[in-house]
Design a protein around this motif. Structure first.
Motif, PDB file in Angstrom:
ATOM      1  N   ALA A  81       6.051  -7.413 -20.458  1.00 19.89           N
ATOM      2  CA  ALA A  81       5.772  -8.823 -20.731  1.00 19.89           C
ATOM      3  C   ALA A  81       4.403  -9.025 -21.358  1.00 19.89           C
ATOM      4  O   ALA A  81       4.152 -10.062 -21.999  1.00 19.89           O
ATOM      5  CB  ALA A  81       5.880  -9.629 -19.436  1.00 19.89           C
ATOM      6  N   THR A  82       3.495  -8.057 -21.193  1.00 16.95           N
ATOM      7  CA  THR A  82       2.160  -8.182 -21.767  1.00 16.95           C
ATOM      8  C   THR A  82       2.092  -7.683 -23.206  1.00 16.95           C
ATOM      9  O   THR A  82       1.069  -7.858 -23.868  1.00 16.95           O
ATOM     10  CB  THR A  82       1.138  -7.382 -20.936  1.00 16.95           C
ATOM     11  OG1 THR A  82       1.426  -5.978 -21.040  1.00 16.95           O
ATOM     12  CG2 THR A  82       1.194  -7.791 -19.473  1.00 16.95           C
ATOM     13  N   LEU A  83       3.176  -7.057 -23.683  1.00 21.80           N
ATOM     14  CA  LEU A  83       3.187  -6.494 -25.037  1.00 21.80           C
ATOM     15  C   LEU A  83       3.739  -7.513 -26.026  1.00 21.80           C
ATOM     16  O   LEU A  83       4.476  -8.432 -25.647  1.00 21.80           O
ATOM     17  CB  LEU A  83       4.041  -5.221 -25.057  1.00 21.80           C
ATOM     18  CG  LEU A  83       3.611  -4.109 -24.090  1.00 21.80           C
ATOM     19  CD1 LEU A  83       4.584  -2.938 -24.176  1.00 21.80           C
ATOM     20  CD2 LEU A  83       2.190  -3.656 -24.387  1.00 21.80           C
ATOM     21  N   PRO A  84       3.386  -7.378 -27.313  1.00 24.06           N
ATOM     22  CA  PRO A  84       3.895  -8.309 -28.324  1.00 24.06           C
ATOM     23  C   PRO A  84       5.419  -8.282 -28.369  1.00 24.06           C
ATOM     24  O   PRO A  84       6.057  -7.266 -28.123  1.00 24.06           O
ATOM     25  CB  PRO A  84       3.296  -7.773 -29.630  1.00 24.06           C
ATOM     26  CG  PRO A  84       2.136  -6.941 -29.221  1.00 24.06           C
ATOM     27  CD  PRO A  84       2.480  -6.370 -27.888  1.00 24.06           C
ATOM     28  N   SER A  85       5.995  -9.424 -28.670  1.00 22.07           N
ATOM     29  CA  SER A  85       7.452  -9.527 -28.804  1.00 22.07           C
ATOM     30  C   SER A  85       7.780 -10.262 -30.109  1.00 22.07           C
ATOM     31  O   SER A  85       7.284 -11.367 -30.332  1.00 22.07           O
ATOM     32  CB  SER A  85       8.048 -10.285 -27.616  1.00 22.07           C
ATOM     33  OG  SER A  85       9.449 -10.359 -27.720  1.00 22.07           O
ATOM     34  N   PRO A  86       8.553  -9.656 -31.004  1.00 24.80           N
ATOM     35  CA  PRO A  86       9.153  -8.330 -30.840  1.00 24.80           C
ATOM     36  C   PRO A  86       8.102  -7.222 -30.925  1.00 24.80           C
ATOM     37  O   PRO A  86       7.051  -7.410 -31.532  1.00 24.80           O
ATOM     38  CB  PRO A  86      10.139  -8.246 -32.003  1.00 24.80           C
ATOM     39  CG  PRO A  86       9.530  -9.108 -33.048  1.00 24.80           C
ATOM     40  CD  PRO A  86       8.899 -10.256 -32.305  1.00 24.80           C
TER      41      PRO A  86
END
Length: 301
Positions: free
Chosen positions: A179-184
């Motif tokens: 959840a802390t990483l960029p999406s996409p």
């Protein structure tokens, strides 16, 4: 001098051989498990028996003289012959009973081998297994193990190997990490809390970079040389870790970080050629080969 015509004590010859290979009396004494004065007396006695100096003793330590270099080839051949004799003697055993040492990585030893060893014991109850869980390759010539499971094909001519499958591994993390990483998620992830390794993290970073995951030292929030601890850190939510896919996918608390980014290689079952003459070793080798081939064929499907 014709060294082949010289008769001398093998203990003295072995003291000379190990000293030449280790480069110092202290290191050789430690390798042989004797005191340094005892080893020094053995080497000196050999020099006196041969009436020639085998080492030059100077400020840089011990260096072989020309006579020592000439003798080294003969004594090294004697050592190899003694090792082969020991292996051949071990190989004469014909009973499928007794101890057998199997070496494997921590992950293989902890997750893959226990049910296989259980089935081995049911079929051959007289076999007692010593499982060496290590991420370093065991020296089969020195009998560190009878059988090894490795992720590379051995090159030594006195070892035999059978390919039993291939493995794939990828990265996993808990949902709160994802959840802390960029999406996409970008194709090249340059940041993120990764779990690395203490002794070979540079090689690990190089392997990641080849897959397009280019990291810096500061991206590693924890490091350990234990693959089991690495995985437990991953499960605890400390960071992004790696695991074979059949084991990582079975863990409900983590998810794959990347799609299409895999690390893998072949899996080899290895034993010393002489030990394959031993019925117990040959039987266990063939049993493991069949079981591991089945395991990895299932993991590929």
């Amino acid at each position: 001098m014709n060294w082949q015509s010289v008769k001398f004590d093998w203990n003295r010859a072995r003291a000379f051989l190990v000293t030449a290979e280790e480069g110092s009396l202290s290191a050789a004494a430690k390798a042989l498990g004797v005191s340094q004065p005892t080893l020094g007396r053995q080497v000196a006695a050999l020099e006196e028996e041969l009436s020639t100096a085998l080492f030059e003793r100077g400020g840089r330590g011990l260096e072989l003289t020309q006579a020592g270099l000439d003798l080294l080839a003969y004594v090294r051949a004697m050592g190899e012959a003694a090792s082969s004799l020991s292996l051949a003697a071990t190989g004469r055993a014909t009973s499928i009973e007794g101890e057998i040492a199997i070496s494997a990585s921590e992950i293989t030893a902890a997750y893959i081998l226990p049910p296989i060893i259980q089935r081995l014991r049911l079929q051959y109850p007289g076999v007692r297994v010593n499982l060496v869980a290590s991420n370093e390759a065991s020296d089969l010539r020195r009998r560190a193990a009878d059988i090894a499971i490795r992720n590379f094909r051995p090159t030594e001519p006195d070892l035999i190997a059978r390919k039993v499958g291939a493995f794939l591994a990828t990265h996993y993390a808990r949902p709160e990490i994802l959840a802390t990483l960029p999406s996409p998620l970008p194709e090249n992830l340059y940041e993120g809390p990764f779990i690395g390794f203490l002794s070979n993290n540079a090689a690990y970073m190089g392997a990641l970079a080849q897959r397009g995951i280019k990291l810096q030292d500061e991206h590693f929030v924890a490091r350990t040389d234990s693959h089991l601890v690495h995985w437990q850190m991953t499960r605890a939510g400390i960071g992004i870790g790696m695991m074979p896919v059949e084991l990582g996918d079975a863990e409900p608390d983590v998810e794959r970080v990347f799609e299409g980014k895999f690390f893998g290689g072949d899996v080899w079952l290895v034993s010393h050629r002489e030990l394959r003459m031993n019925l117990r070793v040959r039987t266990v080798f063939d049993f493991l080969a069949a079981e591991l081939s089945t395991y990895f064929s299932r993991s590929e499907s």
